[in-house]
Design a protein around this motif. Structure first.
Motif, mmCIF file in Angstrom:
data_model
loop_
_atom_site.group_PDB
_atom_site.id
_atom_site.type_symbol
_atom_site.label_atom_id
_atom_site.label_comp_id
_atom_site.label_asym_id
_atom_site.label_seq_id
_atom_site.Cartn_x
_atom_site.Cartn_y
_atom_site.Cartn_z
ATOM 1 N N ALA A 1 0.831 -1.203 0.000
ATOM 2 C CA ALA A 1 0.000 0.000 0.000
ATOM 3 C C ALA A 1 0.865 1.252 0.000
ATOM 4 C CB ALA A 1 -0.919 -0.004 1.215
ATOM 5 N N ASN A 2 1.974 1.224 0.759
ATOM 6 C CA ASN A 2 2.861 2.384 0.895
ATOM 7 C C ASN A 2 3.869 2.496 -0.233
ATOM 8 O OD1 ASN A 2 1.720 3.131 3.312
ATOM 9 N ND2 ASN A 2 3.179 1.970 4.550
ATOM 10 N N LYS A 3 3.887 1.514 -1.099
ATOM 11 C CA LYS A 3 4.845 1.457 -2.198
ATOM 12 C C LYS A 3 6.281 1.509 -1.698
ATOM 13 C CE LYS A 3 1.541 3.559 -5.370
ATOM 14 N NZ LYS A 3 1.235 4.696 -6.247
ATOM 15 N N GLY A 4 6.600 0.645 -0.750
ATOM 16 C CA GLY A 4 8.023 0.482 -0.461
ATOM 17 C C GLY A 4 8.487 0.726 0.955
ATOM 18 N N PHE A 5 7.635 1.122 1.854
ATOM 19 C CA PHE A 5 8.108 1.286 3.230
ATOM 20 C C PHE A 5 7.014 0.849 4.197
ATOM 21 C CE2 PHE A 5 5.934 5.214 2.207
ATOM 22 C CZ PHE A 5 5.195 5.467 3.349
ATOM 23 N N TYR A 6 7.391 0.704 5.459
ATOM 24 C CA TYR A 6 6.371 0.408 6.480
ATOM 25 C C TYR A 6 6.789 1.004 7.814
ATOM 26 C CZ TYR A 6 9.375 -3.323 8.388
ATOM 27 O OH TYR A 6 10.416 -4.019 8.944
ATOM 28 N N ILE B 1 -15.203 0.278 -4.311
ATOM 29 C CA ILE B 1 -13.890 0.399 -3.666
ATOM 30 C C ILE B 1 -12.875 -0.382 -4.481
ATOM 31 C CG2 ILE B 1 -12.535 -0.173 -1.603
ATOM 32 C CD1 ILE B 1 -15.169 0.104 -0.021
ATOM 33 N N GLU B 2 -11.806 0.319 -4.870
ATOM 34 C CA GLU B 2 -10.789 -0.404 -5.621
ATOM 35 C C GLU B 2 -9.839 -1.101 -4.662
ATOM 36 O OE1 GLU B 2 -7.759 0.030 -9.412
ATOM 37 O OE2 GLU B 2 -8.729 1.821 -8.618
ATOM 38 N N LEU B 3 -9.794 -2.414 -4.780
ATOM 39 C CA LEU B 3 -9.092 -3.258 -3.827
ATOM 40 C C LEU B 3 -7.922 -3.917 -4.529
ATOM 41 C CD1 LEU B 3 -9.713 -4.637 -0.938
ATOM 42 C CD2 LEU B 3 -10.739 -6.448 -2.285
ATOM 43 N N CYS B 4 -6.758 -3.966 -3.844
ATOM 44 C CA CYS B 4 -5.635 -4.719 -4.368
ATOM 45 C C CYS B 4 -5.384 -5.895 -3.445
ATOM 46 C CB CYS B 4 -4.382 -3.853 -4.430
ATOM 47 S SG CYS B 4 -4.569 -2.433 -5.507
ATOM 48 N N GLY B 5 -5.230 -7.068 -3.982
ATOM 49 C CA GLY B 5 -5.064 -8.220 -3.093
ATOM 50 C C GLY B 5 -4.363 -9.361 -3.767
ATOM 51 N N ALA C 1 -4.461 -7.987 1.411
ATOM 52 C CA ALA C 1 -5.034 -6.956 0.545
ATOM 53 C C ALA C 1 -4.856 -5.588 1.177
ATOM 54 C CB ALA C 1 -6.535 -7.237 0.341
ATOM 55 N N PHE C 2 -5.058 -4.570 0.345
ATOM 56 C CA PHE C 2 -5.175 -3.236 0.920
ATOM 57 C C PHE C 2 -6.183 -2.467 0.086
ATOM 58 C CE2 PHE C 2 -1.744 -2.905 -2.157
ATOM 59 C CZ PHE C 2 -2.047 -1.740 -2.864
ATOM 60 N N ALA C 3 -6.710 -1.406 0.659
ATOM 61 C CA ALA C 3 -7.723 -0.629 -0.048
ATOM 62 C C ALA C 3 -7.843 0.732 0.618
ATOM 63 C CB ALA C 3 -9.081 -1.361 0.012
#
Lengths: 610, 423
Positions: free
Chosen positions: A463-468, A521-525, A543-545
């Protein structure tokens, strides 16, 4: 005849005087035993227990508070004409219980007939109301209040943990000497992790007692007395509504749900199924309930999100994709045939490019991707080359927070396992393993283990595109100078590759997890189905959304629920809907999950991932 | 009539000063014992021991004046009469007296009670002194020795019948007078030897005691003058001591009453049962021991105020001194007693007739016994024997008895110039 007798008597007198002064010198100045005994004789230190800090959810809803409970003390000498039958009835005791309690009391070392001695402990508020009416019929019995934990919810037991009397071994290990026998201490969960903040400070009142133990007022007008300082309150990151909903969905299932706010690492909910009602581990029935809960074969005390380690299965293909892109060993256009000679697959369009491979979760494709990551021809020796490759790969996966504990603010977090060269050296011997030995790692199987929290964190990285941010459960210790220090961690993988993978994940929902689709809701999973040699496969979904400006990253792991697209994806999708919209409109899906029959009785668990 | 010179020059003002200091210190400590912060009582509250003690002190002043007014010859002349009167009163106590704290020693009129046994002390001292002072008295005559022991034996027996062992034992202190007046040291020495053996038997295995006696006897026989008579004496003494050892067990279990047995056990090992028979000694030592060097301060003694030590204002008054005034306070009190006793010996020795000197030593003996036994028991050097600390302990009879004892001596001393020289 009597000469010198006067002197004899004079010497005798002086001798006695000197002996007295010497003996007095010894007991008053040399031997401090008497001074210490004197203190314990007259000055009674009365402890005033502080209120343990309260625990709130992220929206300020109270989760844990304190409730008075009552210990019953008896001064044996003051007991007169006790109506034992009535006493037993009021206190809900059998005759045998009563006889046993009396015997136990007498055996205690500190027992004295003129001093208050503990007779019954931890009477609840309810008991107290009943007993209060009868107290005047039992002279010599006194009630002393203290506090116990109480809960506004039946949820979250594993995260909150429980509080109980300090054990002998804990007491012995306590080098700070803060605790005393009979004190309560956080034993697990947040109660244990934040014990030093929650416990507060005991107050002390010095009271003078005469020889019969009768109160003679405070010592030196309370000059040395201190008031109890209540513990700090914890503001957790938990969304109670989401947590309760998640526990409802997990009812009757074994597994975990972890939801994280990717923007800051706050854990929105952490569900461990099966769990227990936290109220069981408070109050008078603690020991019997603890026996019950701890011997339950479903292990409700086992905090699965942190402690259960599973092979991640297909969701790991996302990590492989990112590493391969960063290493430059594949491009978006790289195509491989779906060659099932080494690993099995399922029917999907082929040959795949990278996007399709993620979308359709093509096993042979990732077998090739992983080969390219591991064998980059950095050494002519294929064994050495594999070792160099794996070392490099291991560095990458470590930066995804895998293979070691994330440092979440709960005790006993497990780190999972990401195999590096040392592990295979141990298993096969140095220089005796190569890519073909370890290829199962390509699709998230083999010696690879992750915890559900790590999976959720993986979703947050996507979701963060590369960090947490380090996932955590407490965002504020109210009033304390020390506050949680949350670290940001970088994976070192370029953002553009995440854009690519996010698109593929978004499409994957339509490919492998159509149940997860939430209108609007556009969901990525990414689904996963982890092989389970002991029974039905485990169902995995992360997943994240929404895709733009994500608010929630989630991982669901349901044990023995088969294909990931069904159970796990459904649950994750419902959780996301609940969190983002506040209510669940897809009641049919909800009912499907609650029914909990994900396993198709006809189709046996597929041996390999989807 | 009282002569002017009694008050102007001849009275021993040093002794009077010591007496006054002791009485006032005693009074303040009695106040400290009963002090309750919450009530903040007055020193003069008649509901408290301290208030009543003040009354007793005032009465003592009257007694002192009475003693000084009476003609000095009265005391020697009426010694036997006074002695007989006290014996009569003590027998009367046995018949009609009231029981206080297990002792039947009180003669009561309404709520007011006196202990004739306290007055028997000076009466016996006078009678013994008169007998010793009589013209044809010879200390080495067995007959006269027997009469002396009868003089102290009768009041002892009566007081023992009152179940007041402590006061009865006080009369044994007259042996010191007899010793001064020429009694062979063998008798008191033998008494001390028996007492030491008695206590050693309780502390040491019997077999070691026997071995020790045999060893010492052999050494005396081998290195001493080898006369038949001497060897016989040593052997007889050794056998006698062995007999004492043999009898200790019997005495402890059969002669002594249970509470007396416990007092002896408490002395030897108070820690064995700190809440039982060791209580008095243990609590007393704790109170004194917690005083440290300078003490907790006046009215600050927590243990004594809260009744941890029994018989606090009477027999265990020394605990309050030890706790509130520490080692320095103890030093002052012990010092006062030692100075007083040495002064009294000085006074006794400057008398010009035997009656006066014997009486003087009687006073010394009684005060010395009380001082040694009372403080000894509070600090665990002596079994608990319930006798008061002169001038400090609460109680009218004791204070008046001691006051009379002392001031009769001072009166006699003041008139020593008029006495017939008859030593």
């Amino acid at each position: 005849m009597t000469e010198g007798r006067k002197e004899v008597i004079q010497i005798l007198i002086v001798f006695v005087g000197v002996v007295f002064l010497a003996k007095l010198f010894y007991i008053q100045l040399v031997d401090d035993r008497y001074a210490r005994m004197a203190e314990s004789n007259t000055i009674v230190k009365e402890t005033e227990y502080p209120f343990r800090g309260l625990i709130y959810d992220r929206n300020g809803k109270l989760l844990v508070y304190n409730t008075p409970e009552y210990d019953l003390f008896v001064v044996r000498k003051e007991v007169k004409n006790l109506d034992t039958a009535l006493f037993c009835e009021v206190f809900n005791l059998s005759r045998e219980d009563f006889v046993r309690l009396v015997a136990e009391m007498r055996k205690r070392k500190e027992y004295s007939p003129v001093k208050p001695t503990l007779f019954l402990r931890q009477l609840s508020n309810y008991d107290f109301a009943k007993i209060q009416d009868h107290m005047d019929e039992f002279p010599g019995f006194y009630i002393q209040p203290r506090t116990a934990r109480a809960y506004t919810t039946k949820s979250l037991a594993n995260v909150l943990g429980y509080v109980s009397e300090i054990s002998r071994s804990q007491l012995e290990k306590d080098t700070t000497r803060i605790y005393r026998q009979g004190d309560y201490i956080g034993q697990s969960g947040l109660e244990a992790q934040y014990e030093i903040y929650l416990r507060g400070k005991r107050g002390v009142r010095y009271k003078l007692r005469n020889v019969d133990g009768v109160d003679k007022g405070s010592f030196k007008d309370g000059e040395y007395d201190t008031l109890p300082v209540p513990g700090y309150d914890l503001i957790t990151t938990i969304d109670l509504a989401l947590q309760e909903y998640g526990e409802k969905l997990m009812r009757g299932k074994v597994g975990s749900i972890v939801a994280i706010d990717p923007a800051n690492g706050e854990i929105l909910s952490m569900i461990s199924g099966p769990s227990y009602d936290p109220v069981l581990l408070t109050g008078r029935n603690f020991s019997s309930n603890f026996m019950l809960v701890s011997s339950d074969s479903a292990k409700p005390l086992f905090t699965r999100p942190l402690m259960a380690m599973y092979p991640p299965g297909s969701i790991f293909k996302i990590v492989q994709t990112l590493i391969a892109l960063q290493e430059g060993v594949v491009s978006y256009e790289t195509r491989f045939p779906c060659d099932r000679s080494v690993v099995n697959c399922h029917n999907h369009p082929q040959p795949c490019d990278l996007h399709m491979a993620v979308q359709y979760s093509c096993n042979p494709y990732f077998h090739q991707v992983f080969r390219r990551i591991i064998n980059q021809n950095k050494s002519p020796n294929t064994f050495t080359d594999s070792r160099i490759g794996l070392e490099n790969w291991h560095n990458y996966v470590s930066r995804f927070g895998l293979g070691q504990p994330l440092g979440i603010d709960l005790p006993s977090e497990k780190g999972g396992q990401m195999p590096g060269p040392p592990l295979y050296n141990r298993i096969y011997g140095e220089g005796r393993w190569k890519f073909s030995t370890i290829y199962s790692l390509a699709i998230g199987q083999g010696e690879m283990l992750v915890t559900p929290v790590q999976m959720a964190n993986l979703a947050a990285i996507m979701a963060n595109k590369g960090f947490y941010y380090t996932p955590h459960l407490v965002k504020e210790i109210r009033g304390s100078e020390q506050q949680p220090d949350i670290q940001r961690h970088e994976t070192g993988i370029e953002e553009k590759y995440f854009d690519f993978v996010q698109d593929a994940m978004s499409d994957a929902i339509y490919g492998t997890a159509q149940r997860a689709v939430i209108p609007g809701i556009e969901l990525c999973g990414k689904t996963g189905t982890a092989q389970n040699p002991h029974g039905y496969d485990h169902s995995v979904f992360m997943a994240f959304a929404p895709k733009e400006n994500p608010k929630i990253a989630i991982a669901v792991y349901v044990e023995n629920a088969g294909w990931g697209g069904r159970a796990a994806a459904s649950i994750a999708s419902l959780m996301i809907e609940k969190y983002l919209t506040g209510e669940v409109k897809r009641t049919a899906l909800e009912e499907y999950v609650l029914r909990g029959q994900f396993l198709d009785p006809v189709v046996k668990a597929t041996p390999i991932t989807d | 009539m009282m002569r002017n010179d009694v008050l102007t020059g001849k009275l021993d003002w040093l002794t009077v000063l010591i007496y006054a200091v002791m009485v006032i210190l005693g009074w303040l400590n009695i106040y400290a014992v009963g002090y309750d912060e919450a009530a903040n009582p007055s020193l003069f509250d008649m509901g408290l021991n301290s208030g009543r003690q003040l009354l007793f002190i005032a009465a003592s002043v009257v007694i002192i004046l009475g003693i000084l007014i009476v003609d000095v010859r009265f005391y020697e002349a009426t010694a036997y009469l006074l002695y007989g009167l006290m014996l009569f009163l003590m027998v009367l106590v046995l018949l009609v007296g009231k029981e206080v704290g297990g002792n039947k020693a009180w003669l009561g009129v309404g709520s007011f009670g006196v202990q004739p046994s306290e007055f028997a002390k000076f009466a016996t001292a006078l009678a013994v002194a008169k007998f010793i002072g009589s013209v044809n008295f010879r200390m080495n005559l067995l007959k006269h020795q027997v009469i002396l022991f009868v003089f102290i034996g009768i009041p002892m027996m009566i007081i023992l019948a009152q179940k007041d062992t402590g006061t009865a034992l006080v009369f044994t202190s007259f042996i010191l007078v007899f010793f001064r007046e020429g009694l062979s040291p063998v008798i008191p020495a033998a008494g001390i030897a028996v007492a030491i053996i008695f206590i050693l038997t309780l502390l040491v295995e019997e077999i070691y005691l026997y071995a020790g006696i045999v060893a010492i006897s052999l050494l005396i026989i081998l290195f001493g003058k080898k006369k038949f008579k001497r060897i016989m004496w040593v052997t007889a003494t050794a056998l006698l001591l062995a007999g004492v050892i043999q009898s200790v067990d019997y005495v402890i279990t059969d002669v002594l009453k249970p509470h007396q047995q416990n007092r002896i056990r408490a002395l030897i090992n108070p820690e064995a049962d700190p809440l039982g028979y060791g209580w008095n000694v243990t609590q007393s030592k704790i109170a004194i021991g917690s005083g440290g060097f300078t003490g907790k301060g006046f009215l600050e003694g927590t243990l004594t105020k809260f009744d941890f030590v029994p018989e606090q204002s009477t027999d265990f008054i020394f605990c309050t001194i030890g706790e509130e005034h520490g080692w320095l306070g103890s030093l002052v009190v012990v010092g006062l007693f030692v100075v007083l006793l040495l002064r009294l010996i000085y006074l006794a020795e400057r008398q010009r007739n035997r009656f006066a000197r014997a009486y003087g030593y009687g006073v010394v003996s009684i005060f010395f016994f009380h001082f040694a036994v009372n403080i000894g028991m509070t600090i665990g050097l002596f079994p608990v024997i319930g006798i008061p600390l002169p001038f400090f302990s609460y109680g009218g009879s004791a204070l008046w008895g001691f006051t009379a004892l002392l001031f009769i001596l001072l009166k006699i001393d003041a008139h020593r110039g008029e006495m017939l020289h008859r030593l």
